[in-house]
Design a protein around this motif. Structure first.
Motif, short mmCIF file in Angstrom:
data_model
loop_
_atom_site.label_atom_id
_atom_site.label_comp_id
_atom_site.label_asym_id
_atom_site.label_seq_id
_atom_site.Cartn_x
_atom_site.Cartn_y
_atom_site.Cartn_z
N ASP A 57 0.85 -1.19 0.00
CA ASP A 57 0.00 0.00 0.00
C ASP A 57 0.89 1.25 0.00
O ASP A 57 1.77 1.37 0.85
CB ASP A 57 -0.90 -0.01 1.24
CG ASP A 57 -1.92 1.14 1.22
OD1 ASP A 57 -1.85 2.00 0.32
OD2 ASP A 57 -2.78 1.16 2.12
N PRO A 58 0.71 2.17 -0.96
CA PRO A 58 1.56 3.38 -0.98
C PRO A 58 1.56 4.15 0.33
O PRO A 58 2.55 4.81 0.67
CB PRO A 58 0.97 4.21 -2.12
CG PRO A 58 0.31 3.20 -3.02
CD PRO A 58 -0.21 2.14 -2.11
N ALA A 95 6.08 2.39 -3.98
CA ALA A 95 5.56 1.03 -4.13
C ALA A 95 5.33 0.75 -5.62
O ALA A 95 4.71 1.55 -6.32
CB ALA A 95 4.27 0.86 -3.35
N ASN A 96 5.86 -0.38 -6.09
CA ASN A 96 5.64 -0.77 -7.48
C ASN A 96 4.21 -1.28 -7.64
O ASN A 96 3.68 -1.99 -6.76
CB ASN A 96 6.63 -1.85 -7.91
CG ASN A 96 8.04 -1.31 -7.98
OD1 ASN A 96 8.25 -0.15 -8.33
ND2 ASN A 96 9.01 -2.16 -7.63
N PRO A 97 3.56 -0.95 -8.74
CA PRO A 97 2.16 -1.39 -8.92
C PRO A 97 2.07 -2.89 -9.21
O PRO A 97 3.06 -3.56 -9.55
CB PRO A 97 1.70 -0.55 -10.12
CG PRO A 97 2.95 -0.26 -10.88
CD PRO A 97 4.04 -0.13 -9.87
N GLY A 138 6.24 -5.07 -5.06
CA GLY A 138 7.58 -4.78 -4.56
C GLY A 138 7.79 -3.30 -4.30
O GLY A 138 6.84 -2.52 -4.15
N LEU A 139 9.05 -2.92 -4.24
CA LEU A 139 9.42 -1.57 -3.82
C LEU A 139 10.55 -1.05 -4.69
O LEU A 139 11.42 -1.82 -5.14
CB LEU A 139 9.87 -1.60 -2.35
CG LEU A 139 10.14 -0.26 -1.67
CD1 LEU A 139 8.83 0.50 -1.47
CD2 LEU A 139 10.83 -0.49 -0.31
N MET A 140 10.51 0.26 -4.95
CA MET A 140 11.61 0.94 -5.64
C MET A 140 12.16 2.02 -4.71
O MET A 140 11.42 2.85 -4.20
CB MET A 140 11.14 1.58 -6.95
CG MET A 140 12.22 2.43 -7.63
SD MET A 140 11.62 3.37 -9.06
CE MET A 140 11.34 2.01 -10.20
#
Length: 414
Positions: A337-338, A384-386, A391-393
């Motif tokens: 979740d962003p 947050a990657n969609p 995952g995460l950037m």
């Protein structure tokens, strides 16, 4: 000596008001003194003149010290008569007496008015100084009353816009930051105590229960292995806490560091822990930044470890270093979740509750990354990657790169 700002302002305001009042009274006396004799002389001459010739109209009132007399009344020689000279002398004496009496009365009245004005000006200056300094008193009382137990209090000054209003708002903003820092420190201490208590409890239970009595060698070996595993975890946690504390202190000296070389070395070191089905993509442009090589190594290592630990089967790990001074680590994994992304950058914060399983982190990795980035003057952002990749950037902008705002959609985390 005056010991309070209110007394100093009272003296200043009162002195200015007295100077203004005294100057005004002096100006009035000077201006009136210069023209008073002429006005009185003209008025007295007009009133007291008696014509020498019956039926001759009185002359007009004109300023001056000479008595105007019609030419026909003086005779052919135009010489004043003794009666006219006497009348002129009486007029002059009367004019001087009236002038002196008027100026004396004006002076007395002016001094009395100045004395009354002095009292009123001092009272007004004291009242004005108190009103002006009232917000300062509120700020002082609030600062004196604050402690660790009531950092939530604020001044909340209700006043029109101005310097004191901005001062009170700035003080409130400082209290907000202090409350956040104190709260973060308390959470950190509580979380650190919790994280250290858990392995200590496991060690104690293993020693008291697992080794009770006369256990067989196989059980002793299992307990020994468990104790070593818990000790390693505790050691890693303590080292992480020390690293976090060191990075929060900042850097005393900086030296050129080949960031691309650091990333290459860390990728090689983490290669043994990367699953076979995890695709690692790298794009490393030459980049030299100013900083501490050891801390930058920990920064890259924690990013890579976090990306590998929270990846998924058949996932992807991308690492890029651009010549603009940007380090980017992106991984696939669970959909985040962003709104939870900023929380992941805080110490001991995880996406899911801790299960105390082997290989599980302490929740310090990203917080250490953010702290090291701050120590190097870099800006860290996380996104947050969609879905479906998830995952995460994480991106780190170093000062050597081109300054500018992060791309749209990314949330600064430091």
């Amino acid at each position: 000596m005056l010991q309070s700002e209110r007394a100093r302002l009272t003296v200043l305001y009162g002195s200015l008001l007295l100077l203004a009042g005294g100057g005004l009274i002096a100006l009035i006396n000077v201006l009136l003194r210069n023209g008073l004799y002429s006005r009185i002389s003209g008025a007295v001459t007009t009133t007291t003149y008696v014509p020498a010739v019956q039926g001759t109209p009185p002359p007009p009132s004109v300023p001056g010290r000479r008595l105007p007399v019609p030419a026909e009344s003086l005779g052919s020689g135009a010489t004043p008569t003794p009666e006219q000279l006497e009348q002129w002398q009486a007029t002059r004496n009367l004019t001087a007496a009236v002038e002196q009496a008027t100026l004396h009365e004006l002076l007395v009245v002016s001094l009395v008015a100045l004395a009354v004005f002095a009292v009123l000006s001092i009272w007004l200056a004291w009242w004005m100084a108190g009103r002006v300094l009232r917000p300062v008193g509120v700020i002082t009382e609030t600062a004196r009353r604050l402690s660790g137990a009531n950092l939530h209090e604020r001044i909340g000054l209700r006043a029109p816009p101005g310097e004191l209003k901005r001062l009170a708002d700035t003080f409130d903003g400082m209290l907000d930051r202090m409350e956040d820092l104190v709260g973060a420190q308390r959470r950190f201490a509580a979380n650190a105590a919790h994280e250290l208590r858990t392995p200590l409890a496991v060690q104690r239970a293993a020693a008291e229960i697992g080794l009770a009595g006369d256990p067989p060698p196989q059980k002793v070996a299992r307990i020994r292995s468990k104790l070593i595993e818990v000790a390693d975890s505790s050691q890693h946690l303590v080292e992480s806490l020390l690293l976090l504390a060191v990075s929060e202190e900042g850097l005393d000296t900086k030296e050129p560091v080949d960031l691309s070389g650091v990333v290459e070395a860390e990728l090689a070191a983490v290669g043994a822990t990367v699953p076979q089905d995890l695709l690692v993509v790298r794009d490393l442009a030459p980049l030299t930044v100013a900083g501490d090589g050891t801390l930058l190594g920990h920064l890259v290592r924690n990013l890579l470890a976090n990306a590998v630990r929270h990846n998924r089967a058949g996932g992807r790990l991308e690492v890029t270093v651009s010549q603009e001074g940007v380090l980017t680590v992106s991984n696939t994994g669970p959909v985040i979740d962003p709104a939870d992304v900023p929380r992941l950058l805080e110490p001991f914060r995880r996406r899911a509750e801790r299960r105390h399983t082997a290989g599980e982190g302490a929740g310090l990795g990203l917080s250490i990354v953010a702290s090291i980035a701050r120590a190097h003057g870099a800006e860290l952002t996380a996104r947050a990657n969609p879905a479906p990749g998830g995952g995460l950037m994480v991106r780190v902008w170093f000062p050597a790169g081109v300054p500018g705002a992060p791309p749209a959609g990314e949330t600064p985390g430091a």
